[in-house]
Enzyme design. Sequence first.
Site, PDB file in Angstrom:
ATOM      1  N   GLY A 175     -37.077 -12.085 -31.835  1.00  0.00           N
ATOM      2  CA  GLY A 175     -37.972 -11.126 -32.482  1.00  0.00           C
ATOM      3  C   GLY A 175     -38.622 -11.599 -31.166  1.00  0.00           C
ATOM      4  O   GLY A 175     -39.147 -11.429 -29.716  1.00  0.00           O
ATOM      5  N   ARG A 176     -39.826 -13.090 -31.946  1.00  0.00           N
ATOM      6  CA  ARG A 176     -40.993 -13.407 -30.937  1.00  0.00           C
ATOM      7  C   ARG A 176     -40.454 -14.385 -30.240  1.00  0.00           C
ATOM      8  O   ARG A 176     -41.312 -14.118 -28.789  1.00  0.00           O
ATOM      9  CB  ARG A 176     -41.418 -14.469 -32.132  1.00  0.00           C
ATOM     10  CG  ARG A 176     -42.233 -15.098 -31.805  1.00  0.00           C
ATOM     11  CD  ARG A 176     -42.286 -17.090 -33.017  1.00  0.00           C
ATOM     12  NE  ARG A 176     -42.255 -15.864 -34.547  1.00  0.00           N
ATOM     13  CZ  ARG A 176     -43.745 -16.008 -35.078  1.00  0.00           C
ATOM     14  NH1 ARG A 176     -44.800 -15.856 -34.564  1.00  0.00           N
ATOM     15  NH2 ARG A 176     -43.261 -15.493 -35.904  1.00  0.00           N
ATOM     16  N   CYS A 232     -65.632  -7.907 -41.499  1.00  0.00           N
ATOM     17  CA  CYS A 232     -66.061  -8.267 -42.646  1.00  0.00           C
ATOM     18  C   CYS A 232     -65.268  -8.882 -43.389  1.00  0.00           C
ATOM     19  O   CYS A 232     -65.750  -9.098 -44.329  1.00  0.00           O
ATOM     20  CB  CYS A 232     -67.220  -7.714 -43.058  1.00  0.00           C
ATOM     21  SG  CYS A 232     -68.476  -6.530 -42.297  1.00  0.00           S
TER      22      CYS A 232
HETATM   23  C1  LIG Z   1     -34.063  -9.955 -40.033  1.00  0.00           C
HETATM   24  C2  LIG Z   1     -34.877 -10.117 -39.771  1.00  0.00           C
HETATM   25  N1  LIG Z   1     -33.687 -10.813 -38.268  1.00  0.00           N
HETATM   26  C3  LIG Z   1     -34.906 -10.692 -37.403  1.00  0.00           C
HETATM   27  C4  LIG Z   1     -36.550 -10.599 -37.840  1.00  0.00           C
HETATM   28  C5  LIG Z   1     -36.903 -11.864 -36.494  1.00  0.00           C
HETATM   29  O1  LIG Z   1     -37.459 -12.777 -36.033  1.00  0.00           O
HETATM   30  P1  LIG Z   1     -38.040 -13.606 -35.372  1.00  0.00           P
HETATM   31  O2  LIG Z   1     -39.241 -12.993 -34.978  1.00  0.00           O
HETATM   32  O3  LIG Z   1     -38.738 -14.873 -35.622  1.00  0.00           O
HETATM   33  O4  LIG Z   1     -36.972 -13.429 -34.152  1.00  0.00           O
HETATM   34  C6  LIG Z   1     -36.978 -10.882 -38.575  1.00  0.00           C
HETATM   35  C7  LIG Z   1     -38.696 -11.233 -38.967  1.00  0.00           C
HETATM   36  O5  LIG Z   1     -39.010 -11.074 -40.089  1.00  0.00           O
HETATM   37  C8  LIG Z   1     -36.099 -10.718 -39.386  1.00  0.00           C
HETATM   38  O6  LIG Z   1     -36.674 -10.376 -41.068  1.00  0.00           O
END
Ligand SMILES: Cc1ncc(COP(=O)(O)O)c(C=O)c1O
Length: 422
Positions: free
Chosen positions: A279-280, A346
């Site tokens: 993801g990241r 706040c």
């Molecule tokens: C099951 C699962 N897969 C993939 C990811 C993606 O993680 P990242 O954004 O660190 O790659 C997450 C993130 O919480 C996750 O819970």
Amino acid sequence: MKTGYGTYHYDGGELWVEGVPLRTLAERLGTPLYVYSASKIRTQYRNFDRVFAGRSRTVCYAMKANSNLAVLRLLAEEGAGADIVSVGELVRARRAGIPPHRIVFSGVGKTETEIVAAIRAGILMFNVESAEELEAIEAAARRLRRPAPVSLRVNPNVSVDTHHHIATGKAENKFGVPYEKAVELYRYAARKPWLNIVGIQAHIGSQILEVRPYLETAKKLLSLVDRLQSHGIYLHVLDLGGGLGVPYHGEKPPAPADLARRLLPMMKGRNLRLVFEPGRFLVAESGCLLTRVLYRKETAHKNFVVVDAAMNDLARPALYDAYHPVWPVRRSSIRGVATDVVGPVCESGDYLAKGRVLPRPHAGDFLAVLGAGAYGFSMSSQYNSRPRAAEVLVFGSQWWVVRERETLNDLVRGEKIPPALK
Ligand SMILES: Cc1ncc(COP(=O)(O)O)c(C=O)c1O
């Protein structure tokens, strides 16, 4: 001071993303504003995918990081699948054109409605997180008379050096089924005609900065694959989750090629499709949150700059003490002073940066909070009745608004004052 961060760079004293000056976007569209660089997302995807070329693989983008439809479409065009955690994400992924056979469904609390929707959609697999969830999926599949594709999310009890809120692969975390219970659960699944066993999965955490925990996890999962074979259970997919880190503050995460170099030899001779759920890594560096300076506030203890973006727009600093680079949109030669960049919400936890050496800005100046493409907008809220920011996608010197700024009417949508109070 650094002069570039991914596709963000200074030119002529102004901060640009690709071929667009950020000032233009802030002035035309207002702030707070999320901006994403399409070319950075593409490059990250290609860098990840190509190192596994020659193996059957699916890169399932963990769309919780940034679920804007335009970002999803961009990745779908690159060939990405999706890692989803709700029926809402299923709908978004399908609308963006991600084919169901490239969708994996994670999460400890899938509801019956969500399970039914995913079986009907024909996803690649459920990553099942408990025995009771496995039973619920079996019951739904039986009712629908459609076999459900399942993998077990196994908790490999591997430690990862990251913030404790985003470490997920230790035995004490809520995720996955215990390693020691996995064989028994697979044997249960194998006896159920409406369950179709597809593979095995683990996701050990986020912002991971070394290859070691992935290799440890792969080793543990492959040993389970072998044990299952001796019970006549054959898996087709090895899903190692997501988690690869990015540089926010000088970190040096491994490149996907470093992971591939060590992982691929372990896969030799095995007929397993590799699945990853980054993801990241795919979106963090592509994004920035643009904000406008409202006030300066200098106390005996500290210098504050109050800006129009807050923890409701970008929760990561408040949630995890996360560091994001904060750069002035117009470069200044004035000497910087240590400054806290805070929002109007706040809460004392409402800050975007602490103790940053920044040239003293003036009201009306714009600042760019970099590295905000992942878990930025997607974690944002309307807390303090603040409409959520607009989002823009930049392609070279062109840009498009890919989500309108919310209006004040959006804040009260669906709310009603009951007759008893009229
Ligand atoms: C099951 C699962 N897969 C993939 C990811 C993606 O993680 P990242 O954004 O660190 O790659 C997450 C993130 O919480 C996750 O819970």
